[in-house]
Design an enzyme around this catalytic site. Structure first.
Site, PDB file in Angstrom:
ATOM      1  N   CYS A  76      -8.289  19.143  37.877  1.00  0.00           N
ATOM      2  CA  CYS A  76      -6.999  19.607  38.401  1.00  0.00           C
ATOM      3  C   CYS A  76      -7.235  20.525  39.606  1.00  0.00           C
ATOM      4  O   CYS A  76      -8.021  21.470  39.515  1.00  0.00           O
ATOM      5  CB  CYS A  76      -6.262  20.368  37.304  1.00  0.00           C
ATOM      6  SG  CYS A  76      -4.742  21.149  37.877  1.00  0.00           S
TER       7      CYS A  76
ATOM      8  N   HIS B  51       5.259   2.446  32.626  1.00  0.00           N
ATOM      9  CA  HIS B  51       3.934   2.705  32.049  1.00  0.00           C
ATOM     10  C   HIS B  51       3.055   3.577  32.935  1.00  0.00           C
ATOM     11  O   HIS B  51       1.838   3.586  32.781  1.00  0.00           O
ATOM     12  CB  HIS B  51       3.231   1.374  31.734  1.00  0.00           C
ATOM     13  CG  HIS B  51       3.886   0.638  30.600  1.00  0.00           C
ATOM     14  ND1 HIS B  51       3.617  -0.663  30.286  1.00  0.00           N
ATOM     15  CD2 HIS B  51       4.817   1.048  29.701  1.00  0.00           C
ATOM     16  CE1 HIS B  51       4.353  -1.033  29.242  1.00  0.00           C
ATOM     17  NE2 HIS B  51       5.094  -0.016  28.874  1.00  0.00           N
TER      18      HIS B  51
ATOM     19  N   VAL C 160       1.150  -0.678  36.588  1.00  0.00           N
ATOM     20  CA  VAL C 160       0.706   0.637  37.056  1.00  0.00           C
ATOM     21  C   VAL C 160       0.069   0.543  38.444  1.00  0.00           C
ATOM     22  O   VAL C 160      -0.408   1.540  38.973  1.00  0.00           O
ATOM     23  CB  VAL C 160      -0.264   1.301  36.037  1.00  0.00           C
ATOM     24  CG1 VAL C 160       0.441   1.561  34.716  1.00  0.00           C
ATOM     25  CG2 VAL C 160      -1.520   0.442  35.807  1.00  0.00           C
TER      26      VAL C 160
HETATM   27  P1  OAD Z   1       1.274  -9.836  29.627  1.00  0.00           P
HETATM   28  O1  OAD Z   1      -0.167 -10.090  29.917  1.00  0.00           O
HETATM   29  O2  OAD Z   1       1.680  -9.618  28.213  1.00  0.00           O
HETATM   30  O3  OAD Z   1       2.144 -11.043  30.177  1.00  0.00           O
HETATM   31  C1  OAD Z   1       1.973 -11.517  31.493  1.00  0.00           C
HETATM   32  C2  OAD Z   1       2.961 -12.640  31.692  1.00  0.00           C
HETATM   33  O4  OAD Z   1       2.876 -13.066  33.045  1.00  0.00           O
HETATM   34  C3  OAD Z   1       2.689 -13.864  30.811  1.00  0.00           C
HETATM   35  O5  OAD Z   1       3.918 -14.222  30.168  1.00  0.00           O
HETATM   36  C4  OAD Z   1       2.237 -14.942  31.813  1.00  0.00           C
HETATM   37  O6  OAD Z   1       2.664 -16.246  31.436  1.00  0.00           O
HETATM   38  C5  OAD Z   1       2.912 -14.484  33.076  1.00  0.00           C
HETATM   39  N1  OAD Z   1       2.229 -14.885  34.327  1.00  0.00           N
HETATM   40  C6  OAD Z   1       0.907 -14.959  34.575  1.00  0.00           C
HETATM   41  N2  OAD Z   1       0.690 -15.313  35.843  1.00  0.00           N
HETATM   42  C7  OAD Z   1       1.895 -15.483  36.418  1.00  0.00           C
HETATM   43  C8  OAD Z   1       2.337 -15.868  37.727  1.00  0.00           C
HETATM   44  N3  OAD Z   1       1.478 -16.128  38.712  1.00  0.00           N
HETATM   45  N4  OAD Z   1       3.670 -15.935  37.951  1.00  0.00           N
HETATM   46  C9  OAD Z   1       4.569 -15.682  36.963  1.00  0.00           C
HETATM   47  N5  OAD Z   1       4.207 -15.317  35.720  1.00  0.00           N
HETATM   48  C10 OAD Z   1       2.894 -15.220  35.447  1.00  0.00           C
HETATM   49  O7  OAD Z   1       1.707  -8.613  30.580  1.00  0.00           O
HETATM   50  P2  OAD Z   1       3.004  -7.686  30.440  1.00  0.00           P
HETATM   51  O8  OAD Z   1       4.171  -8.444  29.953  1.00  0.00           O
HETATM   52  O9  OAD Z   1       3.113  -6.956  31.729  1.00  0.00           O
HETATM   53  O10 OAD Z   1       1.034  -1.990  28.429  1.00  0.00           O
HETATM   54  O11 OAD Z   1       2.516  -6.697  29.319  1.00  0.00           O
HETATM   55  C11 OAD Z   1       3.322  -5.606  28.975  1.00  0.00           C
HETATM   56  C12 OAD Z   1       2.458  -4.435  28.620  1.00  0.00           C
HETATM   57  O12 OAD Z   1       1.482  -4.811  27.659  1.00  0.00           O
HETATM   58  C13 OAD Z   1       1.605  -3.899  29.756  1.00  0.00           C
HETATM   59  O13 OAD Z   1       2.289  -3.049  30.611  1.00  0.00           O
HETATM   60  C14 OAD Z   1       0.507  -3.191  29.032  1.00  0.00           C
HETATM   61  C15 OAD Z   1       0.196  -4.268  28.028  1.00  0.00           C
HETATM   62  O14 OAD Z   1      -0.472  -3.867  26.893  1.00  0.00           O
HETATM   63  C16 OAD Z   1       0.224  -0.972  28.130  1.00  0.00           C
HETATM   64  O15 OAD Z   1      -0.966  -0.988  28.388  1.00  0.00           O
HETATM   65  C17 OAD Z   1       0.908   0.175  27.476  1.00  0.00           C
END
Ligand code: OAD
Length: 281
Positions: A186, A139, A123
């Site tokens: 708003c 999101h 976001v």
């Molecule tokens: P996560 O926190 O679940 O995963 C982040 C990923 O990034 C992990 O697999 C890490 O290993 C990887 N990571 C961390 N640092 C990194 C780097 N420097 N380079 C490459 N990879 C790295 O985050 P998301 O997958 O984005 O939704 O989570 C998905 C959704 O879950 C989010 O959008 C949010 C959350 O709850 C809502 O809030 C609705």
């Protein structure tokens, strides 16, 4: 399918590691409609914490309390000062963040006509500030506010966001009434506004999902960066593209639920490895 680990000595030079980097380079160089699918990890090197890593947001606060509409409504009533403390800290980190080389490389690929667009779960605005023009934000957007009365949405500048945070944090031991009085309104109907981001239990914005599907349907390479893949539709999107025959390159620090789908997985920080993968042409 192969995997490299950034902690292995000599990233990009030893046989096994080099082979995977070379394969990723080759796939990217041959692709003209790459779609990048990104998550919190792509912004980690910009200083924004991820959700599920050690020290991530969901380790520090409960997703049930801070990630759902009912949890937040309850916090407004019972612990408004704690809600504002957490939101102000997050907003502060996001407002300070600058795009890193991963965002910039993805932006440059689009400018070079090789990347069709980005589908992100993030976001923040770091892809846009890193040069991305075509983006689908599954999101929502922290810089956009949605009216709880008339449903109108409007983007706020970074300065306006900082002013909202200053207004909310000006009062110590904030009460629920004080929080509601300082919250954004708003511009057209004066009802309360909320950040236009998706919380758990809420629908994803249909237009963004549709736009993402269209981009992915035409992709000739899926570049998955910095997502655990644990929140849908991440896994089903990746599965659909891979089943359609496009190669998938995954960049992450460690294996994820999506790793079995990848043609190549590179386990290295995105801001370090992505610029290494992209060659001119
Ligand atoms: P996560 O926190 O679940 O995963 C982040 C990923 O990034 C992990 O697999 C890490 O290993 C990887 N990571 C961390 N640092 C990194 C780097 N420097 N380079 C490459 N990879 C790295 O985050 P998301 O997958 O984005 O939704 O989570 C998905 C959704 O879950 C989010 O959008 C949010 C959350 O709850 C809502 O809030 C609705």
């Amino acid at each position: 399918m192969g995997a490299v680990n950034a902690s292995s000595p000599g990233l990009g030079t030893s046989g096994h590691i080099g082979t995977n980097v070379d394969e990723a380079r080759r796939i990217l160089a041959a692709s003209r409609r790459i779609v990048a699918f990104t998550g919190a990890g792509v912004s980690a090197e910009s200083g924004i914490p991820t959700f599920r890593d050690a020290g991530g947001l969901w380790e520090r606060v409960s997703p049930e309390e801070f990630g759902t509409p009912w949890g937040i409504a309850d916090l407004v009533r019972r612990r408004p000062d704690r809600l504002v403390e957490v939101l102000a800290e997050l907003a502060g980190v996001v407002l300070e963040a600058e795009p890193n080389p991963a965002h910039q490389t993805i932006g440059a690929l689009e400018r070079a006509g090789r990347l069709a667009g980005v589908v992100t779960q993030n976001v923040d605005d770091l892809h846009e500030r890193g040069g991305t023009r075509t983006i689908r934000k599954l999101h929502g957007d922290l810089g956009r506010f949605r009216c709880l009365g008339c449903d109108r949405t409007d983007m706020r500048s970074r300065e306006a966001l900082a002013a909202i945070v200053r207004g909310l944090t000006a009062t110590a031991a904030l009460t629920a009434d004080q929080l509601l009085a300082a919250a954004p309104r708003c511009p057209s109907c004066r009802a309360l506004e909320r950040p236009d981001v998706v919380l758990f239990g809420e629908m994803l914005p249909e237009s963004e999902v549709e736009g993402a599907r269209r981009l992915l349907a035409d992709a000739d390479c899926l570049l998955v960066v910095g997502t655990s893949g644990s929140v849908e539709p991440a896994a089903s999107f990746a599965r659909t593209v891979v089943r359609g025959g496009a190669p998938m390159i995954e960049i992450n620090l460690a294996p994820t639920d999506l790793t079995p789908l990848a043609t190549v997985s590179l386990f290295a920080p995105a801001g370090e490895i992505l610029p290494e993968l992209v060659t001119e042409g």
